[in-house]
Design an enzyme around this catalytic site. Structure first.
Site, PDB file in Angstrom:
ATOM      1  N   HIS A  46      11.867  61.932  21.236  1.00 48.02           N
ATOM      2  CA  HIS A  46      13.244  62.108  21.686  1.00 48.02           C
ATOM      3  C   HIS A  46      13.487  61.377  23.003  1.00 48.02           C
ATOM      4  O   HIS A  46      12.626  61.348  23.879  1.00 48.02           O
ATOM      5  CB  HIS A  46      13.566  63.590  21.834  1.00 48.02           C
ATOM      6  CG  HIS A  46      13.554  64.335  20.536  1.00 48.02           C
ATOM      7  ND1 HIS A  46      13.630  65.706  20.456  1.00 48.02           N
ATOM      8  CD2 HIS A  46      13.469  63.893  19.248  1.00 48.02           C
ATOM      9  CE1 HIS A  46      13.603  66.076  19.190  1.00 48.02           C
ATOM     10  NE2 HIS A  46      13.495  64.996  18.439  1.00 48.02           N
ATOM     11  N   ILE A  92       4.889  79.425   6.293  1.00 47.58           N
ATOM     12  CA  ILE A  92       6.045  79.983   5.590  1.00 47.58           C
ATOM     13  C   ILE A  92       5.749  80.164   4.107  1.00 47.58           C
ATOM     14  O   ILE A  92       6.362  80.991   3.441  1.00 47.58           O
ATOM     15  CB  ILE A  92       7.314  79.132   5.792  1.00 47.58           C
ATOM     16  CG1 ILE A  92       7.064  77.658   5.469  1.00 47.58           C
ATOM     17  CG2 ILE A  92       7.853  79.299   7.190  1.00 47.58           C
ATOM     18  CD1 ILE A  92       8.334  76.832   5.455  1.00 47.58           C
ATOM     19  N   ARG A 127      24.789  58.565  20.879  1.00 51.93           N
ATOM     20  CA  ARG A 127      24.398  59.791  20.184  1.00 51.93           C
ATOM     21  C   ARG A 127      25.067  61.009  20.840  1.00 51.93           C
ATOM     22  O   ARG A 127      25.354  61.020  22.030  1.00 51.93           O
ATOM     23  CB  ARG A 127      22.872  59.979  20.209  1.00 51.93           C
ATOM     24  CG  ARG A 127      22.109  58.903  19.456  1.00 51.93           C
ATOM     25  CD  ARG A 127      22.341  59.011  17.966  1.00 51.93           C
ATOM     26  NE  ARG A 127      21.593  58.009  17.207  1.00 51.93           N
ATOM     27  CZ  ARG A 127      22.072  56.826  16.838  1.00 51.93           C
ATOM     28  NH1 ARG A 127      23.319  56.486  17.188  1.00 51.93           N
ATOM     29  NH2 ARG A 127      21.341  55.996  16.132  1.00 51.93           N
ATOM     30  N   TYR A 164      12.302  62.905   5.535  1.00 49.31           N
ATOM     31  CA  TYR A 164      12.623  64.057   6.369  1.00 49.31           C
ATOM     32  C   TYR A 164      14.047  64.523   6.103  1.00 49.31           C
ATOM     33  O   TYR A 164      14.299  65.698   5.784  1.00 49.31           O
ATOM     34  CB  TYR A 164      12.442  63.715   7.854  1.00 49.31           C
ATOM     35  CG  TYR A 164      13.107  64.719   8.765  1.00 49.31           C
ATOM     36  CD1 TYR A 164      12.672  66.045   8.800  1.00 49.31           C
ATOM     37  CD2 TYR A 164      14.194  64.357   9.559  1.00 49.31           C
ATOM     38  CE1 TYR A 164      13.305  66.983   9.607  1.00 49.31           C
ATOM     39  CE2 TYR A 164      14.819  65.287  10.375  1.00 49.31           C
ATOM     40  CZ  TYR A 164      14.372  66.594  10.397  1.00 49.31           C
ATOM     41  OH  TYR A 164      15.001  67.512  11.189  1.00 49.31           O
ATOM     42  N   PHE A 210      22.617  67.691  15.913  1.00 47.31           N
ATOM     43  CA  PHE A 210      22.564  66.284  16.275  1.00 47.31           C
ATOM     44  C   PHE A 210      21.409  66.137  17.276  1.00 47.31           C
ATOM     45  O   PHE A 210      20.288  66.495  16.956  1.00 47.31           O
ATOM     46  CB  PHE A 210      23.941  65.813  16.726  1.00 47.31           C
ATOM     47  CG  PHE A 210      24.851  65.613  15.527  1.00 47.31           C
ATOM     48  CD1 PHE A 210      25.275  64.358  15.171  1.00 47.31           C
ATOM     49  CD2 PHE A 210      25.212  66.685  14.716  1.00 47.31           C
ATOM     50  CE1 PHE A 210      26.059  64.150  14.034  1.00 47.31           C
ATOM     51  CE2 PHE A 210      25.991  66.495  13.586  1.00 47.31           C
ATOM     52  CZ  PHE A 210      26.421  65.232  13.252  1.00 47.31           C
TER      53      PHE A 210
END
Length: 325
Positions: free
Chosen positions: A189, A58, A221, A143, A171
C-alpha cells in the site's frame, strides 16, 4: 437488529489491519468479540485487548460457531493481487472455499447476520467517474474475482436461506487507530511504503507512470480512514435485513494522486522522499473513486476523517512507534 445492547460477534481475520480496528470498535461499544484468525498474515499484536482469540482457519468455523453468536464479520482472506495471479488456486481455496464453509457453518448454527469485507477490485478497470454499486464488475485478477464470487455466493444464501448480509466494498483503506495500523508483509500500500522511505527503511518510492490523464499525470485513488471504515461495519450490523444482500461502496467520493500522497508525507514527516519513476503497471486505472451514496442512504454513514494530512499523520504516528518492533 440493534447493536446498542451487548451482542456477541465472531470476527474472522480479526488479527489483521481492518479486522483488528473493527474488533476494537465493537469492544468499545460494549460487545463481546471472538476473533478467529490463523495468523498467516495477521499479528498477535493486532488483537485488541478484551477479545477472545481462536487460532484457526475459516474452513473450520463450524467448530467455533454456535447459536450464542449474533453475527459474523468476515475479514479473513488472501489479499495480495500479484500473488493471486501467480497462485490463483490459493485464492479460490481460501477466499471462496473458506467463505463457503463459513456460510454453511453459520446456517447450521443459526447465525443469521453477516458483514463481509469486499473490495473495489471487483470493478476491475472502470471508466473514469465515481463508481456506484451498479457499475460493471470485471475484475482483472483472481483476488478481485474471488471476492466478487463470494458476493454472488452471499446473495444466493440470502435469497435461499434468509441470511441478512451486507458487503462493504472498500477502496484504499489508510491511517491508523491508536495501536492498530498497517503492518503487512510484504507491504504493497502506497502510504505505508512512502512512510518507509521517511523512516529510512526504503531508498525511494516508485511512481508507476506519470503520463495518466490526471492533473499531475499520476494515478488518483480514493482513501478512506480505517476508523471511518470501522464505523461503517457497526452501521451495517444495524441495518442488515433477513433475505437481503446489501452492497455498499465505502470511500470519500474524491481522490488523491500518487504525488499528492507523497507530498503529504513530506509535509507531515519533514523528511526527504526521493521518487523513482517506473513504467505503468498493467491494469492500473487512471482514477478509482467511490460514490458512497448508498452507504449514506442505507447505513447513515458519512466519513469524518477524509483529510489526507490527517490520515497520513495517524499512519506516521503508528509507523514511528512500530519502526523497531
Amino acid at each position: 437488529m440493534s447493536t446498542t445492547a451487548s451482542s456477541k460477534y465472531l470476527v474472522t481475520g480479526g488479527a489483521g489491519y481492518v479486522g483488528g480496528v473493527v474488533a476494537a470498535h465493537l469492544l468499545e461499544a460494549g460487545h463481546e468479540v471472538v476473533v478467529l484468525d490463523d495468523l498467516t498474515t495477521g499479528f498477535r499484536e493486532g488483537l485488541p485487548r478484551g477479545a477472545s482469540f481462536v487460532n484457526g482457519r475459516i474452513q473450520d468455523a463450524a467448530r467455533y460457531l454456535d447459536p450464542s453468536f449474533d453475527a459474523v464479520l468476515h475479514f479473513a482472506a488472501s489479499s495480495q493481487v500479484g500473488e493471486s495471479v501467480a497462485n490463483p488456486g490459493k485464492y479460490w481455496d481460501n477466499n471462496v472455499g473458506g467463505t463457503l464453509a463459513l456460510l454453511t457453518a453459520m446456517r447450521e448454527a443459526g447465525v443469521g447476520r453477516l458483514v463481509f469485507s469486499s473490495t473495489a477490485a471487483a470493478y476491475g478497470e472502470p471508466a473514469q467517474g465515481a463508481l456506484t454499486e451498479t457499475s460493471a464488475t470485471a475484475p482483472t485478477n483472481p483476488y478481485g474475482a474471488s471476492k466478487l464470487a463470494v458476493d454472488h455466493m452471499i446473495a444466493g444464501e440470502c435469497a435461499a436461506h434468509g441470511l441478512a448480509a451486507v458487503s462493504l466494498r472498500y477502496f484504499n483503506v489508510a491511517g491508523a487507530y491508536g495501536e492498530f495500523g498497517e503492518r503487512h508483509d510484504p507491504e504493497t500500500h502506497l502510504i505505508p511504503l512512502v512512510l518507509q522511505v521517511a523512516l529510512g527503511q526504503r531508498e525511494s518510492i516508485s511512481v508507476f507512470g506519470e503520463d495518466y490523464p490526471t492533473p499531475d499525470g499520476t494515478c488518483v485513488r480514493d482513501y478512506i480512514h480505517v476508523a471511518d471504515l470501522a464505523q461503517a461495519h457497526l452501521s451495517a450490523l444495524r441495518v442488515a435485513t433477513p433475505g437481503e444482500h446489501l452492497v455498499c461502496n465505502l470511500g470519500n467520493g474524491s481522490g488523491f494522486s500518487v504525488r499528492e500522497v507523497i507530498e503529504a508525507v513530506r509535509k507531515v514527516t519533514g523528511r526527504e522522499i526521493p521518487e523513482t519513476v517506473a513504467p505503468r503497471r498493467p491494469g492500473d486505472p487512471a482514477v478509482l473513486v467511490a460514490s458512497a451514496r448508498t452507504a449514506r442512504e442505507r447505513l447513515g454513514w458519512t466519513p469524518t476523517r477524509s483529510d489526507l494530512t490527517g490520515i497520513v499523520t495517524d499512519a506516521w504516528d503508528f509507523a514511528r512507534r512500530n519502526a523497531s518492533s
